[in-house]
Design a protein around this motif. Structure first.
Motif, PDB file in Angstrom:
ATOM      1  N   ARG A 248       3.693 -11.419  -1.129  1.00 19.86           N
ATOM      2  CA  ARG A 248       2.792 -10.714  -2.046  1.00 19.86           C
ATOM      3  C   ARG A 248       1.348 -11.053  -1.689  1.00 19.86           C
ATOM      4  N   LEU A 249       0.500 -10.023  -1.719  1.00 15.47           N
ATOM      5  CA  LEU A 249      -0.909 -10.207  -1.401  1.00 15.47           C
ATOM      6  C   LEU A 249      -1.773  -9.543  -2.458  1.00 15.47           C
ATOM      7  N   PRO A 250      -2.843 -10.192  -2.897  1.00 14.61           N
ATOM      8  CA  PRO A 250      -3.837  -9.471  -3.683  1.00 14.61           C
ATOM      9  C   PRO A 250      -4.497  -8.409  -2.800  1.00 14.61           C
ATOM     10  N   GLN A 251      -5.085  -7.401  -3.436  1.00 11.05           N
ATOM     11  CA  GLN A 251      -5.585  -6.268  -2.659  1.00 11.05           C
ATOM     12  C   GLN A 251      -6.606  -6.660  -1.602  1.00 11.05           C
ATOM     13  N   GLN A 252      -7.528  -7.552  -1.934  1.00  5.92           N
ATOM     14  CA  GLN A 252      -8.542  -7.912  -0.943  1.00  5.92           C
ATOM     15  C   GLN A 252      -7.916  -8.568   0.278  1.00  5.92           C
ATOM     16  N   ALA A 253      -6.900  -9.408   0.058  1.00  8.79           N
ATOM     17  CA  ALA A 253      -6.204 -10.027   1.185  1.00  8.79           C
ATOM     18  C   ALA A 253      -5.426  -8.981   1.976  1.00  8.79           C
ATOM     19  N   LEU A 254      -4.825  -8.016   1.275  1.00  7.58           N
ATOM     20  CA  LEU A 254      -4.115  -6.940   1.976  1.00  7.58           C
ATOM     21  C   LEU A 254      -5.082  -6.158   2.858  1.00  7.58           C
ATOM     22  N   LEU A 255      -6.224  -5.778   2.307  1.00  2.03           N
ATOM     23  CA  LEU A 255      -7.181  -4.986   3.078  1.00  2.03           C
ATOM     24  C   LEU A 255      -7.716  -5.777   4.269  1.00  2.03           C
ATOM     25  N   ALA A 256      -7.886  -7.092   4.105  1.00  6.24           N
ATOM     26  CA  ALA A 256      -8.294  -7.922   5.239  1.00  6.24           C
ATOM     27  C   ALA A 256      -7.204  -7.943   6.311  1.00  6.24           C
ATOM     28  N   HIS A 257      -5.957  -8.048   5.867  1.00  9.42           N
ATOM     29  CA  HIS A 257      -4.817  -8.003   6.784  1.00  9.42           C
ATOM     30  C   HIS A 257      -4.793  -6.675   7.541  1.00  9.42           C
ATOM     31  N   LEU A 258      -4.972  -5.567   6.822  1.00  5.51           N
ATOM     32  CA  LEU A 258      -4.940  -4.246   7.462  1.00  5.51           C
ATOM     33  C   LEU A 258      -6.146  -4.033   8.364  1.00  5.51           C
ATOM     34  N   ALA A 259      -7.293  -4.607   8.006  1.00  8.15           N
ATOM     35  CA  ALA A 259      -8.469  -4.484   8.871  1.00  8.15           C
ATOM     36  C   ALA A 259      -8.213  -5.154  10.223  1.00  8.15           C
ATOM     37  N   GLY A 260      -7.554  -6.315  10.197  1.00 10.84           N
ATOM     38  CA  GLY A 260      -7.197  -6.962  11.455  1.00 10.84           C
ATOM     39  C   GLY A 260      -6.230  -6.123  12.267  1.00 10.84           C
ATOM     40  N   LEU A 261      -5.271  -5.483  11.578  1.00 14.85           N
ATOM     41  CA  LEU A 261      -4.330  -4.620  12.276  1.00 14.85           C
ATOM     42  C   LEU A 261      -5.030  -3.381  12.832  1.00 14.85           C
ATOM     43  N   ALA A 262      -6.006  -2.869  12.102  1.00 19.27           N
ATOM     44  CA  ALA A 262      -6.753  -1.699  12.591  1.00 19.27           C
ATOM     45  C   ALA A 262      -7.436  -2.019  13.911  1.00 19.27           C
ATOM     46  N   GLU A 263      -7.985  -3.235  14.034  1.00 19.95           N
ATOM     47  CA  GLU A 263      -8.613  -3.633  15.290  1.00 19.95           C
ATOM     48  C   GLU A 263      -7.582  -3.708  16.416  1.00 19.95           C
ATOM     49  N   ARG A 264      -6.398  -4.230  16.119  1.00 17.97           N
ATOM     50  CA  ARG A 264      -5.358  -4.322  17.148  1.00 17.97           C
ATOM     51  C   ARG A 264      -4.882  -2.939  17.569  1.00 17.97           C
ATOM     52  N   CYS A 265      -4.698  -2.051  16.594  1.00 17.11           N
ATOM     53  CA  CYS A 265      -4.242  -0.695  16.914  1.00 17.11           C
ATOM     54  C   CYS A 265      -5.287   0.072  17.714  1.00 17.11           C
ATOM     55  N   ALA A 266      -6.562  -0.169  17.418  1.00 19.50           N
ATOM     56  CA  ALA A 266      -7.626   0.542  18.118  1.00 19.50           C
ATOM     57  C   ALA A 266      -7.636   0.235  19.617  1.00 19.50           C
ATOM     58  N   ARG A 267      -7.110  -0.924  20.007  1.00 17.67           N
ATOM     59  CA  ARG A 267      -7.116  -1.290  21.423  1.00 17.67           C
ATOM     60  C   ARG A 267      -6.261  -0.342  22.259  1.00 17.67           C
ATOM     61  N   PHE A 268      -5.249   0.258  21.643  1.00 19.13           N
ATOM     62  CA  PHE A 268      -4.487   1.249  22.407  1.00 19.13           C
ATOM     63  C   PHE A 268      -4.610   2.642  21.806  1.00 19.13           C
ATOM     64  N   GLY A 269      -5.772   2.906  21.191  1.00 20.34           N
ATOM     65  CA  GLY A 269      -6.142   4.272  20.838  1.00 20.34           C
ATOM     66  C   GLY A 269      -5.539   4.801  19.566  1.00 20.34           C
ATOM     67  N   VAL A 270      -5.190   3.933  18.636  1.00 22.83           N
ATOM     68  CA  VAL A 270      -4.600   4.365  17.367  1.00 22.83           C
ATOM     69  C   VAL A 270      -5.536   3.970  16.231  1.00 22.83           C
ATOM     70  N   ARG A 271      -5.787   4.917  15.346  1.00 17.22           N
ATOM     71  CA  ARG A 271      -6.608   4.676  14.164  1.00 17.22           C
ATOM     72  C   ARG A 271      -5.689   4.368  12.987  1.00 17.22           C
ATOM     73  N   LEU A 272      -5.963   3.290  12.239  1.00 10.57           N
ATOM     74  CA  LEU A 272      -5.176   2.918  11.063  1.00 10.57           C
ATOM     75  C   LEU A 272      -6.002   3.149   9.805  1.00 10.57           C
ATOM     76  N   LEU A 273      -5.383   3.809   8.824  1.00 11.25           N
ATOM     77  CA  LEU A 273      -6.012   4.046   7.526  1.00 11.25           C
ATOM     78  C   LEU A 273      -5.096   3.529   6.428  1.00 11.25           C
ATOM     79  N   PRO A 274      -5.611   2.779   5.460  1.00 11.99           N
ATOM     80  CA  PRO A 274      -4.785   2.370   4.319  1.00 11.99           C
ATOM     81  C   PRO A 274      -4.621   3.529   3.350  1.00 11.99           C
ATOM     82  N   THR A 275      -3.406   3.770   2.910  1.00 15.58           N
ATOM     83  CA  THR A 275      -3.155   4.904   2.001  1.00 15.58           C
ATOM     84  C   THR A 275      -2.692   4.471   0.613  1.00 15.58           C
ATOM     85  N   ILE A 276      -1.900   3.399   0.536  1.00 17.01           N
ATOM     86  CA  ILE A 276      -1.425   2.900  -0.761  1.00 17.01           C
ATOM     87  C   ILE A 276      -1.680   1.395  -0.804  1.00 17.01           C
TER      88      ILE A 276
END
Length: 447
Positions: free
Chosen positions: A361-389
């Motif tokens: 379980r993550l509070p929202q700010q921690a979740l968004l920080a987690h997803l921001a790190g994943l967005a950087e990793r995905c961007a390295r191979f040309g994928v854009r990540l957007l949080p939806t829920i």
């Protein structure tokens, strides 16, 4: 880039809109709303952010963190979006909040823009929604449309059960013949009210009546009337397809496109759309049939979004399984693709993952920080990540919703990088269970 015809029809010529996150209100017309079901519907209402490509205001039951909409605004080039959040809890709904808050209703009126709900709960066209959201009525419609000449369509046989005992007899008869059966409630959403039952399932439960009692007790199926439907065998990436379209105010039908749906059993999890996601032959078959069904829905009075879901048999024929006269999970993928194409250039493939499991379980700010790190990793191979829920990450069984988008000239290459990005995102979500894996820049650890 010129907007597609469906987008012009859906947005009244490119206007922004007020989006109402009233998933629970729509569902309550058809299925029981326990507090747990209402809570999940409220999480799903975060998808209101994507009803149209450029929202003007969002009315949401939950309270997503402000960074969520700021992130979306940066990526999707939104102008400022007016937010009204925290409108409902597991015992209330957004429509109830609107009814109780005249000031909020007046504010929506003063905005002076089109209002887009998840689905119709009042007004013109409601009769058509109530009629064809029924899986029995939609099946009859499919049979009529297929009879007009759609050789690539296979309409499964369906028989209504007049009572639980009748349903048990029909199920038992199929089991004795070695046949798998699909049991359906007359109404259901996201896989609720549907069960695929093999002869082995019937035997293991001690018979058809015992199995039905178990499914009713565990709320897989409702206690009311059921439909017993032929099971269409098949497997593979293209097993579950959907066709989406928009019926304009003048009754004209505008195709949005086809997508591959991702299911866990009968439960919807997400969708992939864009060039190459669905092979041309299957896309044409789904589109031609879906437009024929849409013309019937338009004559019945429906206006707005609808989709037709299919399963694919081993011969490549498409079996229509249900109609949804509302926005749907795949609609989010289509709308996001349209906005990304308009802002960042054409050719996006979009995959939505609505219920991505989290290892902790993550509070929202921690979740968004987690997803921001994943967005950087995905961007390295040309994928854009957007949080939806972002609001379900603190639930007992925590999840998050994300969208992944790739833009490459080669369709298969885009699908490959989406697969790779999904693998990274899923693995990182599972890794949150590791107590030594800190999350977020402040070192906050998962709960």
């Amino acid at each position: 880039m010129t907007a597609a015809e469906w987008e012009e029809a859906w947005t009244d010529g490119g206007r922004r809109a007020v989006h109402i996150g009233d998933v629970a209100d729509f569902n309550a017309q058809f299925i029981p709303q326990t507090p747990a079901a209402r809570r999940q519907a409220h999480h799903y209402s975060c998808l209101a952010a994507f009803y149209t490509p450029h929202p003007a205001a969002l009315l949401l039951p939950g309270e997503p963190d402000a960074e969520w909409t700021a992130w979306l605004a940066r990526e999707l080039a939104w102008d400022p979006v007016e937010l009204h959040t925290g409108l409902a809890d597991e015992h209330t709904t957004v429509r109830g909040a609107l009814a109780a808050r005249p000031a909020l209703r007046n504010r929506v009126d003063r905005i002076g823009l089109p209002v887009r709900p998840w689905g119709r709960t009042e007004g013109p066209g409601l009769e058509a929604v109530h009629r064809f959201e029924s899986k029995a009525a939609s099946h009859e419609l499919f049979a009529r449309a297929a009879a007009a000449g759609h050789p690539g369509i296979l309409v499964p046989r369906q028989q209504p059960a007049s009572s639980p005992r009748h349903a048990a007899r029909l199920l038992a008869a199929r089991a004795r013949r070695g046949e798998t059966a699909v049991l359906k409630a007359h109404h259901g959403v996201g896989g609720y009210g549907t069960a695929v039952l093999t002869p082995q399932d019937v035997t293991a439960a001690g018979g058809a009546r015992a199995l039905l009692r178990e499914l009713t007790a565990t709320r897989v199926l409702p206690p009311g009337g059921l439909l017993v439907e032929e099971y269409v065998p098949g497997r593979g990436r293209l097993r579950n397809l959907t066709f989406d379209a928009v019926i304009a105010d003048d009754g004209s039908v505008h195709p949005v496109g086809t997508a591959v749906m991702h299911l866990d059993g009968t439960s919807y999890q997400g969708a992939t759309t864009g060039p190459g996601a669905v092979p041309p032959r299957a896309a044409v078959t789904a589109s031609e049939f879906g437009l024929a069904v849409g013309a019937e829905l338009a004559r019945a009075g429906h206006r707005g979004w609808y989709d037709i879901d299919f399963v694919t048999d081993p011969a490549g024929r498409l079996a229509p399984t249900e109609a949804n006269l509302r926005l749907t999970g795949p609609a989010v993928a289509f709308v996001l693709r349209a906005r990304l194409d308009a802002v960042h250039g054409p050719g996006h493939r979009v995959r939505t993952l609505d219920r991505l499991p989290l290892g902790a379980r993550l509070p929202q700010q921690a979740l968004l920080a987690h997803l921001a790190g994943l967005a950087e990793r995905c961007a390295r191979f040309g994928v854009r990540l957007l949080p939806t829920i972002p609001t379900a990450s603190w639930d007992e069984l925590p999840t998050a919703g994300v969208a992944l988008a790739a833009r490459t000239p080669e369709p298969q290459a885009a699908l490959d990088v989406l697969d790779a990005a999904e693998a990274v995102v899923r693995a990182a979500g599972e890794a949150l269970a590791d107590p030594f894996d800190a999350v977020g820049p402040d070192g906050a650890r998962p709960s």
